[in-house]
Design a protein around this motif. Structure first.
Motif, short mmCIF file in Angstrom:
data_model
loop_
_atom_site.label_atom_id
_atom_site.label_comp_id
_atom_site.label_asym_id
_atom_site.label_seq_id
_atom_site.Cartn_x
_atom_site.Cartn_y
_atom_site.Cartn_z
N ARG A 1 48.50 42.06 35.74
CA ARG A 1 48.50 41.18 36.73
C ARG A 1 48.64 39.86 36.30
O ARG A 1 48.01 39.44 35.18
N GLU B 1 45.46 36.43 39.48
CA GLU B 1 45.54 37.42 40.43
C GLU B 1 44.28 38.41 40.44
O GLU B 1 44.19 38.98 39.55
N ARG B 2 44.07 38.59 41.64
CA ARG B 2 42.89 39.55 41.85
C ARG B 2 43.34 40.85 42.44
O ARG B 2 44.44 41.20 43.06
N GLY B 3 42.62 42.17 41.99
CA GLY B 3 43.17 43.25 41.91
C GLY B 3 42.68 43.66 43.62
O GLY B 3 41.83 42.78 44.06
N PRO B 4 43.15 45.01 44.22
CA PRO B 4 42.50 45.28 45.55
C PRO B 4 41.08 45.34 45.71
O PRO B 4 40.52 44.89 46.69
N ALA C 1 38.83 43.60 43.88
CA ALA C 1 38.18 42.59 43.74
C ALA C 1 38.27 41.72 45.31
O ALA C 1 37.65 40.98 45.63
N SER C 2 39.63 41.87 45.73
CA SER C 2 39.81 41.05 47.11
C SER C 2 39.01 41.59 48.05
O SER C 2 38.35 40.74 48.98
N ILE C 3 38.75 43.01 48.09
CA ILE C 3 37.80 43.76 49.36
C ILE C 3 36.47 43.07 49.02
O ILE C 3 35.84 42.59 49.93
N LEU D 1 35.52 40.47 47.48
CA LEU D 1 35.38 38.96 47.81
C LEU D 1 35.08 38.84 49.44
O LEU D 1 34.54 38.05 49.59
N HIS D 2 36.09 39.41 50.14
CA HIS D 2 36.11 39.11 51.62
C HIS D 2 34.79 39.75 52.19
O HIS D 2 34.33 39.24 53.23
#
Length: 284
Positions: free
Chosen positions: A7, A11-14, A16-18, A20-21
């Motif tokens: 990546r 850019e964050r992976g899926p 990591a995004s989950i 974070l949110h």
């Protein structure tokens, strides 16, 4: 052989995004929970918050707000606080802006001493200053007077705000002042008509800080305002809490009402807060 997915940097992976949110949602929930609970408690009947049965919205009413506004001196305390905080804000902004501009633009005998004096005054806690200020106010006949309390609050707010305004004025090019003087403006005219409009973010932060300093302060108000009709909100609300009892209905309703003016001031200046707080970090 399976080629690993690469990546772009940053850019964050899926997953990591989950994560974070989810963390942000948890932080928001933790931050909002006390506020929501405060509002719900203010709507409950008297002493119903002690009930073992959890009822968030049942029996909600505005009785606590009616009691605060009609059965106590809350309106008078609110008026005193608004006057005190408003005067502190207006005078504090004027003194901090003029002092910050003078220290930023002019070099005069004692320049460094003034700067150090503004800095050193921030080192003394309120508890140490109460006694000398009380003696000074008593000698001037300013006890139980709003102007006396305003003066006391400005001893807290003005030194810090003057330093902050100096840092902001340092980011305004000196050539602007010189051009204004070439056009015939006096030094004060240059400050008032040219430089000050450019310093709106810094003024917004200064106004907000001065207002909140006076709005939430308790120590000076407790000592300097002993008369019932001269008390501010911070002092008056102490009557709702006794040694062996607490009227949480009145306390929570008052807390909600107190937050409204502070929130209104924040909404008025929030556009400039971030710019004003970060303006002194770098120089133009």
């Amino acid at each position: 052989m399976v080629t690993p997915v690469t990546r772009p940097r940053g850019e964050r992976g899926p997953l990591a995004s989950i994560g974070l949110h989810a963390g942000l949602l948890i932080a928001v929930a933790i931050s909002l929970f006390p506020v929501v609970w405060l509002v719900l408690t203010s709507l409950k009947p008297r002493d119903s918050w002690l009930s073992a049965e959890l009822q968030l919205f049942n029996d909600s009413s505005l009785d606590n707000y009616a009691r605060v506004l009609t059965s106590t001196q809350f309106p008078q305390w609110l008026l005193n606080s608004v006057l005190t905080a408003g005067l502190t804000m207006v005078l504090g902004v004027f003194l901090a802006a003029t002092t910050g501009y003078a220290v930023s633009r002019f070099r005069f005998p004692g320049h460094r001493s003034v700067m150090w004096l503004l800095l050193i005054t921030q080192m003394f806690p309120v508890a140490i200053l109460i006694v000398p200020l009380y003696n000074l106010m008593a000698g001037l006949g300013l006890l139980n007077q709003i102007p006396g309390l305003v003066i006391a609050y400005m001893t807290i707010a003005v030194p810090f705000c003057a330093w902050m305004m100096k840092s902001y004025f340092d980011t305004v090019p000196v050539e602007i002042d010189q051009a204004a003087m070439v056009d015939g403006l006096t030094p004060f005219g240059t400050f008032w008509r040219v430089v000050l409009p450019l310093a709106r973010p810094g003024i917004a932060v200064t106004a907000f800080y001065c207002f909140m300093t006076a709005w939430g302060e308790v120590g000076y108000a407790t000592v300097f305002m002993s008369q019932e009709d001269k008390r501010t909100l911070g002092v008056g609300l102490q009557q709702f809490v006794g040694q062996h009892w607490s009227d949480w209905g009145l306390m929570t309703a008052s807390a909600v009402l107190i937050a409204i003016p502070a929130g209104a001031v924040f909404l008025l200046v929030q556009r400039h807060l971030i710019t004003g707080l970060t303006a002194g970090a770098t120089k133009a």
